[in-house]
Design a protein around this motif. Structure first.
Motif, PDB file in Angstrom:
ATOM      1  N   ARG A  54       2.417   1.720  -3.436  1.00  0.00           N
ATOM      2  CA  ARG A  54       1.432   2.187  -4.408  1.00  0.00           C
ATOM      3  C   ARG A  54       1.145   3.666  -4.224  1.00  0.00           C
ATOM      4  O   ARG A  54       1.140   4.438  -5.192  1.00  0.00           O
ATOM      5  CB  ARG A  54       0.135   1.371  -4.258  1.00  0.00           C
ATOM      6  CG  ARG A  54      -1.013   1.834  -5.154  1.00  0.00           C
ATOM      7  CD  ARG A  54      -2.294   1.100  -4.824  1.00  0.00           C
ATOM      8  NE  ARG A  54      -2.689   1.262  -3.425  1.00  0.00           N
ATOM      9  CZ  ARG A  54      -3.268   2.358  -2.933  1.00  0.00           C
ATOM     10  NH1 ARG A  54      -3.519   3.407  -3.727  1.00  0.00           N
ATOM     11  NH2 ARG A  54      -3.606   2.415  -1.656  1.00  0.00           N
ATOM     12  N   ARG A  55       0.913   4.086  -2.986  1.00  0.00           N
ATOM     13  CA  ARG A  55       0.539   5.481  -2.728  1.00  0.00           C
ATOM     14  C   ARG A  55       1.675   6.457  -2.999  1.00  0.00           C
ATOM     15  O   ARG A  55       1.439   7.619  -3.342  1.00  0.00           O
ATOM     16  CB  ARG A  55       0.069   5.648  -1.276  1.00  0.00           C
ATOM     17  CG  ARG A  55      -1.278   5.005  -0.998  1.00  0.00           C
ATOM     18  CD  ARG A  55      -1.777   5.307   0.396  1.00  0.00           C
ATOM     19  NE  ARG A  55      -0.981   4.664   1.436  1.00  0.00           N
ATOM     20  CZ  ARG A  55      -0.124   5.284   2.231  1.00  0.00           C
ATOM     21  NH1 ARG A  55       0.070   6.605   2.113  1.00  0.00           N
ATOM     22  NH2 ARG A  55       0.546   4.632   3.171  1.00  0.00           N
TER      23      ARG A  55
ATOM     24  N   ASP B 161       0.830  -1.199   0.000  1.00  0.00           N
ATOM     25  CA  ASP B 161       0.000   0.000   0.000  1.00  0.00           C
ATOM     26  C   ASP B 161       0.871   1.257   0.000  1.00  0.00           C
ATOM     27  O   ASP B 161       0.595   2.211  -0.741  1.00  0.00           O
ATOM     28  CB  ASP B 161      -0.916  -0.009   1.218  1.00  0.00           C
ATOM     29  CG  ASP B 161      -1.743   1.262   1.334  1.00  0.00           C
ATOM     30  OD1 ASP B 161      -2.600   1.490   0.467  1.00  0.00           O
ATOM     31  OD2 ASP B 161      -1.505   2.041   2.285  1.00  0.00           O
TER      32      ASP B 161
END
Length: 330
Positions: A47-48, A44
């Motif tokens: 990705r961010r 996560d």
């Protein structure tokens, strides 16, 4: 190297805004990999933040040939292990503060850096912030005359008691309480501004009982042969206060360590307020200095050698408390 390709071990809260963006925005710097034991959280984060690769195993990141240097951003109880492993893998290390739980752990890390012939940097980022560069310029320029004393006051209310004590208040993980987490910043800054602390005496207590860690510490200090100081850190107080005051023969300079209030220069001419805000990413100036050193165009002001001096001061102030409460760090 022309560009430093970074890998981060431990992408927790501190990496979201305080440090992580600095590795992407610094010149000649790229963030290419992140690691967290919870793979879903590592994925996560990647990705961010647009990071190409993520891992749930530190060894995989350390063995990544496209990672040139490692930022260790885990809690202090794992600093020694990850730092030594990264250095043995041939990668320079930038490490969150405090450097480790104890001076002895710091010494092991410095020894590993020496064996590997690699640099070790510590994230005492106030050393590179323009706010405190302004403080240094005022002192060096004689704005308050010859410095001969300082005082520190850092007060906060006790954290609410809960079923789960946060790691910053668990000495086996952090080395102590908020004193270790917060006061180390100010002590390191004083080392930078005034010079190494050469004598220290103090006491530590637990007043609130919300954890096993110390929450109130007092200290007296000497820097060289001509500067003395006092400090009070109470994290069981009824108010918030954040003050560092440096006193000279012709005036005084007061400022906060953790806030962005104007500096207050008091001399015979009156009181002058000087704006000195934080950067958007507080660690970016120091990260840039680290990258500059790794790419051969500058020098970082914060290293393992400077940070261990702060660890020694913290150890001295907490020695009796740790002994009385049976805190032993293997």
């Amino acid at each position: 190297m022309d560009t430093v390709r970074w890998g981060i071990i431990g992408v927790g809260d501190v990496t979201e805004t305080k440090s992580g963006p600095g590795f992407r925005h610094a010149e000649r710097s790229e963030l290419v990999a992140v690691m967290r034991r919870d793979g879903a959280k590592a994925a996560d984060y990647a990705r961010r933040h647009g990071v190409p690769r993520w891992y749930d195993d530190a060894e995989a990141l350390l063995n990544d040939p496209e990672v040139d240097a490692v930022y260790v951003a885990t809690p202090p109880d794992s600093h020694r292990d990850y730092t030594v492993r990264a250095l043995e893998a041939g990668k320079p290390v930038y490490l969150e503060k405090p450097m480790a739980r104890t001076t002895s752990e710091c010494e092991e890390m410095l020894a590993a850096a020496e064996r590997a012939e690699l640099p070790l940097f510590v994230a005492y980022y106030r050393r590179s912030m323009s706010r405190f560069a302004t403080v240094q310029e005022l002192l060096d320029g004689g704005a308050i005359g010859r410095v001969h004393a300082f005082r520190v006051e850092n007060l906060r209310p006790a954290p609410a008691a809960g079923d789960q004590v946060p790691w910053r208040l668990r000495p086996e993980i952090s080395g102590g309480g908020l004193f270790v987490d917060l006061a180390s910043h100010t002590l390191d800054l004083l080392d930078h501004l005034l010079g190494p602390i050469t004598q220290v005496h103090g006491h530590a207590l637990n007043i609130s009982g919300t954890s096993q860690a110390e929450d109130t510490v007092s200290g007296t200090f000497q820097v060289g042969s001509a500067v003395v100081g006092t400090g009070l850190w109470c994290y069981a107080a009824g108010e918030d206060r954040d003050l560092v005051e440096i006193i000279g023969t012709e005036g005084s300079l007061a400022f906060s360590s953790f806030g962005q209030e104007p500096l207050r220069l008091r001399t015979g001419s009156g009181v002058r307020e000087i704006e000195a805000p934080y950067p958007a990413t507080v660690q970016q100036p120091l990260i840039q200095a680290v990258v500059d050193e790794l790419t051969g165009v500058g020098v970082s002001p914060s290293t393992g050698t400077s940070a261990i001096r702060t660890a020694r001061v913290v150890d001295t102030l907490l020695a009796d408390y740790r002994s009385e409460h049976g805190f032993i760090f293997a």
